[in-house]
Every structure is written in structure tokens, then in C-alpha cells.
Design a protein around this motif. Sequence first.
Motif, PDB file in Angstrom:
ATOM      1  N   SER A   1      -6.661   0.382  24.448  1.00  7.22           N
ATOM      2  CA  SER A   1      -7.921   0.910  23.916  1.00  7.22           C
ATOM      3  C   SER A   1      -8.576  -0.118  22.995  1.00  7.22           C
ATOM      4  CB  SER A   1      -7.682   2.221  23.168  1.00  7.22           C
ATOM      5  OG  SER A   1      -6.817   2.025  22.061  1.00  7.22           O
ATOM      6  N   LEU A   2      -9.871   0.052  22.770  1.00  6.99           N
ATOM      7  CA  LEU A   2     -10.645  -0.883  21.962  1.00  6.99           C
ATOM      8  C   LEU A   2     -11.199  -0.172  20.733  1.00  6.99           C
ATOM      9  CD1 LEU A   2     -12.718  -2.649  24.788  1.00  6.99           C
ATOM     10  CD2 LEU A   2     -10.509  -3.357  23.829  1.00  6.99           C
ATOM     11  N   ARG A   3     -11.191  -0.882  19.615  1.00  8.94           N
ATOM     12  CA  ARG A   3     -11.782  -0.369  18.383  1.00  8.94           C
ATOM     13  C   ARG A   3     -12.781  -1.385  17.849  1.00  8.94           C
ATOM     14  NH1 ARG A   3      -8.992   3.579  15.636  1.00  8.94           N
ATOM     15  NH2 ARG A   3     -10.946   3.664  14.444  1.00  8.94           N
ATOM     16  N   ASP A   4     -13.782  -0.876  17.169  1.00  7.07           N
ATOM     17  CA  ASP A   4     -14.814  -1.709  16.561  1.00  7.07           C
ATOM     18  C   ASP A   4     -14.408  -1.994  15.114  1.00  7.07           C
ATOM     19  OD1 ASP A   4     -17.099  -2.824  15.463  1.00  7.07           O
ATOM     20  OD2 ASP A   4     -18.474  -1.364  16.337  1.00  7.07           O
ATOM     21  N   MET A   5     -14.264  -3.287  14.775  1.00  8.93           N
ATOM     22  CA  MET A   5     -13.858  -3.673  13.420  1.00  8.93           C
ATOM     23  C   MET A   5     -14.801  -3.091  12.376  1.00  8.93           C
ATOM     24  SD  MET A   5     -11.806  -5.665  11.451  1.00  8.93           S
ATOM     25  CE  MET A   5     -11.300  -7.251  12.125  1.00  8.93           C
ATOM     26  N   LYS A   6     -16.086  -3.062  12.663  1.00  5.59           N
ATOM     27  CA  LYS A   6     -17.053  -2.546  11.697  1.00  5.59           C
ATOM     28  C   LYS A   6     -16.750  -1.097  11.341  1.00  5.59           C
ATOM     29  CE  LYS A   6     -21.170  -1.647  13.239  1.00  5.59           C
ATOM     30  NZ  LYS A   6     -22.561  -1.815  13.736  1.00  5.59           N
ATOM     31  N   VAL A   7     -16.420  -0.282  12.338  1.00  2.00           N
ATOM     32  CA  VAL A   7     -16.138   1.135  12.103  1.00  2.00           C
ATOM     33  C   VAL A   7     -14.859   1.298  11.292  1.00  2.00           C
ATOM     34  CG1 VAL A   7     -15.626   3.339  13.215  1.00  2.00           C
ATOM     35  CG2 VAL A   7     -17.357   1.824  14.194  1.00  2.00           C
ATOM     36  N   VAL A   8     -13.844   0.501  11.621  1.00  2.00           N
ATOM     37  CA  VAL A   8     -12.572   0.578  10.891  1.00  2.00           C
ATOM     38  C   VAL A   8     -12.783   0.232   9.420  1.00  2.00           C
ATOM     39  CG1 VAL A   8     -10.258  -0.405  10.675  1.00  2.00           C
ATOM     40  CG2 VAL A   8     -11.194   0.091  12.944  1.00  2.00           C
ATOM     41  N   LEU A   9     -13.472  -0.873   9.162  1.00  2.00           N
ATOM     42  CA  LEU A   9     -13.671  -1.309   7.774  1.00  2.00           C
ATOM     43  C   LEU A   9     -14.584  -0.359   7.013  1.00  2.00           C
ATOM     44  CD1 LEU A   9     -13.965  -5.198   8.127  1.00  2.00           C
ATOM     45  CD2 LEU A   9     -11.932  -3.769   7.813  1.00  2.00           C
ATOM     46  N   ARG A  10     -15.594   0.174   7.688  1.00  2.00           N
ATOM     47  CA  ARG A  10     -16.487   1.125   7.009  1.00  2.00           C
ATOM     48  C   ARG A  10     -15.721   2.373   6.571  1.00  2.00           C
ATOM     49  NH1 ARG A  10     -20.743   2.527  10.902  1.00  2.00           N
ATOM     50  NH2 ARG A  10     -19.273   4.091  11.656  1.00  2.00           N
ATOM     51  N   THR A  11     -14.808   2.845   7.421  1.00  2.00           N
ATOM     52  CA  THR A  11     -14.026   4.031   7.079  1.00  2.00           C
ATOM     53  C   THR A  11     -13.114   3.760   5.888  1.00  2.00           C
ATOM     54  OG1 THR A  11     -14.054   4.746   9.392  1.00  2.00           O
ATOM     55  CG2 THR A  11     -12.378   5.732   7.962  1.00  2.00           C
ATOM     56  N   VAL A  12     -12.464   2.593   5.890  1.00  2.00           N
ATOM     57  CA  VAL A  12     -11.562   2.249   4.782  1.00  2.00           C
ATOM     58  C   VAL A  12     -12.355   2.067   3.490  1.00  2.00           C
ATOM     59  CG1 VAL A  12      -9.941   0.523   3.906  1.00  2.00           C
ATOM     60  CG2 VAL A  12      -9.825   1.259   6.310  1.00  2.00           C
ATOM     61  N   LEU A  13     -13.501   1.418   3.583  1.00  2.00           N
ATOM     62  CA  LEU A  13     -14.343   1.276   2.395  1.00  2.00           C
ATOM     63  C   LEU A  13     -14.700   2.651   1.845  1.00  2.00           C
ATOM     64  CD1 LEU A  13     -16.056  -0.675   0.571  1.00  2.00           C
ATOM     65  CD2 LEU A  13     -17.956  -0.165   2.117  1.00  2.00           C
ATOM     66  N   GLY A  14     -15.000   3.583   2.729  1.00  2.35           N
ATOM     67  CA  GLY A  14     -15.368   4.921   2.303  1.00  2.35           C
ATOM     68  C   GLY A  14     -14.257   5.651   1.570  1.00  2.35           C
ATOM     69  N   ILE A  15     -13.016   5.511   2.052  1.00  8.45           N
ATOM     70  CA  ILE A  15     -11.930   6.219   1.366  1.00  8.45           C
ATOM     71  C   ILE A  15     -11.655   5.604  -0.001  1.00  8.45           C
ATOM     72  CG2 ILE A  15     -10.860   6.931   3.539  1.00  8.45           C
ATOM     73  CD1 ILE A  15      -8.581   4.888   2.817  1.00  8.45           C
ATOM     74  N   TRP A  16     -11.840   4.278  -0.120  1.00  5.49           N
ATOM     75  CA  TRP A  16     -11.650   3.657  -1.439  1.00  5.49           C
ATOM     76  C   TRP A  16     -12.734   4.147  -2.417  1.00  5.49           C
ATOM     77  CZ3 TRP A  16      -7.411   2.090  -3.220  1.00  5.49           C
ATOM     78  CH2 TRP A  16      -6.515   1.312  -2.498  1.00  5.49           C
ATOM     79  N   ILE A  17     -13.975   4.188  -1.972  1.00 11.46           N
ATOM     80  CA  ILE A  17     -15.049   4.642  -2.860  1.00 11.46           C
ATOM     81  C   ILE A  17     -14.826   6.094  -3.272  1.00 11.46           C
ATOM     82  CG2 ILE A  17     -17.523   5.144  -2.996  1.00 11.46           C
ATOM     83  CD1 ILE A  17     -18.004   2.702  -1.212  1.00 11.46           C
ATOM     84  N   THR A  18     -14.449   6.928  -2.312  1.00 11.18           N
ATOM     85  CA  THR A  18     -14.181   8.337  -2.621  1.00 11.18           C
ATOM     86  C   THR A  18     -13.050   8.475  -3.632  1.00 11.18           C
ATOM     87  OG1 THR A  18     -14.941   9.033  -0.422  1.00 11.18           O
ATOM     88  CG2 THR A  18     -13.513  10.562  -1.628  1.00 11.18           C
ATOM     89  N   GLU A  19     -11.983   7.698  -3.456  1.00  8.93           N
ATOM     90  CA  GLU A  19     -10.847   7.747  -4.382  1.00  8.93           C
ATOM     91  C   GLU A  19     -11.252   7.270  -5.774  1.00  8.93           C
ATOM     92  OE1 GLU A  19      -6.967   8.101  -5.963  1.00  8.93           O
ATOM     93  OE2 GLU A  19      -7.960   9.006  -4.209  1.00  8.93           O
ATOM     94  N   PHE A  20     -11.990   6.188  -5.843  1.00 14.84           N
ATOM     95  CA  PHE A  20     -12.421   5.670  -7.147  1.00 14.84           C
ATOM     96  C   PHE A  20     -13.303   6.696  -7.858  1.00 14.84           C
ATOM     97  CE2 PHE A  20     -10.319   2.008  -6.163  1.00 14.84           C
ATOM     98  CZ  PHE A  20     -10.687   0.857  -6.840  1.00 14.84           C
ATOM     99  N   LYS A  21     -14.223   7.313  -7.118  1.00 11.99           N
ATOM    100  CA  LYS A  21     -15.133   8.278  -7.729  1.00 11.99           C
ATOM    101  C   LYS A  21     -14.371   9.504  -8.236  1.00 11.99           C
ATOM    102  CE  LYS A  21     -19.147   9.091  -5.764  1.00 11.99           C
ATOM    103  NZ  LYS A  21     -20.111   8.571  -6.775  1.00 11.99           N
ATOM    104  N   SER A  22     -13.287   9.882  -7.567  1.00  8.45           N
ATOM    105  CA  SER A  22     -12.495  11.026  -8.017  1.00  8.45           C
ATOM    106  C   SER A  22     -11.810  10.748  -9.351  1.00  8.45           C
ATOM    107  CB  SER A  22     -11.444  11.391  -6.965  1.00  8.45           C
ATOM    108  OG  SER A  22     -10.397  10.432  -6.921  1.00  8.45           O
ATOM    109  N   ARG A  23     -11.758   9.465  -9.720  1.00  5.59           N
ATOM    110  CA  ARG A  23     -11.126   9.074 -10.985  1.00  5.59           C
ATOM    111  C   ARG A  23     -12.157   8.568 -11.995  1.00  5.59           C
ATOM    112  NH1 ARG A  23      -5.431   8.439 -10.516  1.00  5.59           N
ATOM    113  NH2 ARG A  23      -4.721   8.981  -8.406  1.00  5.59           N
TER     114      ARG A  23
END
Length: 287
Positions: free
Chosen positions: A127-149
Motif C-alpha cells: 500500500s502507498l501513503r502520502d508523507m504530507k498526510v502522515v506528517l500533518r496528522t502527527v503535527l496535529g496530535i502534538w499541537i493538541t497535546e501541547f494545548k491540553s497543557r
Amino acid sequence: MFDDLEAHFLEGVLPAYSSFIESLKSDTAGLSSDLRLGKDAALALFHLREHVPWAKGKPWPVFLTACPEFVLLQDIVNVFKHGPRRDGQVAKPTDIYETTVMTDYEDSDGTYHHAEKEVTIQLRDGSLRDMKVVLRTVLGIWITEFKSRGLLGRLEPPMPEAHVIPTRTTASGAAPMNLTALQGVRFNRSFRRQKFNHATGKIEPIDITGHTYQFSVYEPVEADIVMTNNETGQKIEGTVKLSAEETMHYRTLKTDEERKAFEATLAPKYARQLLANGTGVGNEPSS
């Protein structure tokens, strides 16, 4: 940058991600520039964990283990840093590569093409994955985690891009894409074809089994353009570099007469450039 967690994110991690995204938007491909920037962003987003007091060490905190993209990111970073691996979802670094994605659309004039760039990740299961989508998702979880703190209060997680049908950019329907290469160094690029189904509103793959594609690489054609002021008789001459589409047409012309006639049609388009850079000749106005 390393003295403050928010500064580390805003001055290091986020710029690495943004540089990768901006590079993908350009119409120039080659020199592995998108892959290099994608690698930089992947390393920054994965190793951020080591700078976050509540996320470093093992086992990983739940917000990371619950994110499949972060687990995949670990495998991406491992092959980038260590080469081929026996475990993980990505087998070797060459399974991460640059792709030009060509999408067919339809309008009242027929089929036209749109080109965009992607860094593609091929997993062991094919299967194929788009690097942009993977990195965008990871960036999002980091921002969400930081904001929760209580951190990164003004920053919001990036949203998935809405699909917008691009308009035709050339009369022929061709999709311009500049390719850059180093003389004497291999040029390696993958291409993928697909089409937009206007009835369903979805992208569908194009089966290219048995198809043969060829393309030629030319230096840009320079054309001599002449403009004449009908009132004064003054002529403005200049040499301009033609666009990719104009170059393709110019190379189909067989005679000097055909080329001169085509050059005459270009004067209105390049008038401002000629006036700015051209040299006046012939009948100059008297003082």
C-alpha cells in the motif's frame, strides 16, 4: 531554541514542516529537494518526543501509541537513519520517493491535466501513503497535546485540505512542471496517473498496464520579438524565453516564415517585457 519547549516547537519543528509543505506547492521538481525536506520534517516531528518531559522514554504515552501515523513515522525515521530494516512497516529508504501525480479533469474544451508533487511511502504490504498526510496528522496530535497543557494557545491543528477542482492552465490542457537535474547525476522520478470522476466527485486510478510513455527534455527556446510604433515608426526589439507550451509549438514549425509568423503573435504577451528591456532601433523621435 532548546531552552524553551514552545520555542523549540515554533522555531524548529513547525518551520521544518512548513518548508516541506511549501516545497510541494512549487511547480519545480528534482534534486530530491521534496524528499530532503520531508525527511527533515519527519525527524523533527518524531524526535520532538525526546524534548518533551512527559513524553520521553518508554513506554510511549497513550496519545502517541494511539496514533497510527506516529507509529508509522517511527518506521520512516528508522529507515532514513539506519537504512534497510527487517522489521517495521517500511522496508528500506528507497521505498520513500518523490512522485509527480498527474490528474485528468474535464471542462467544456475537453480533457486537461493537473500536476502536483507528492512524497510517497510504500509499505511492506504494497500500500502507498502520502508523507504530507502522515506528517500533518502527527503535527496535529502534538499541537493538541501541547494545548491540553496550556501551551501553543494561538496555534490550531492543521486541517485536511479540501479538494478543489483546479482550472485549466494551458490551452492544450498540458500540466506545466519544471524538472531540475544535475549533469552527470542520475535523475530519478516516479509518475502516477489518475482521473477525477465528475459524476461521483472522487479521484480514480488510471490503469497504465501496457502503456509506454515518452518525453523529451529541451532547453527553453528564445525568440526575437519586434514591435513597431505605428505613429512614430520606432521599433522595439528584444529576445524572450518562451513558455513550455510555446516551446512545444515552436519546435513543430518547419519554415522560417512559420516561425516569424508565430513570433509576431507573441508581441502582445511580451510587450511589457520588451518595453522594459528592449532596445529601440530605426526611426527615433526627433528632439
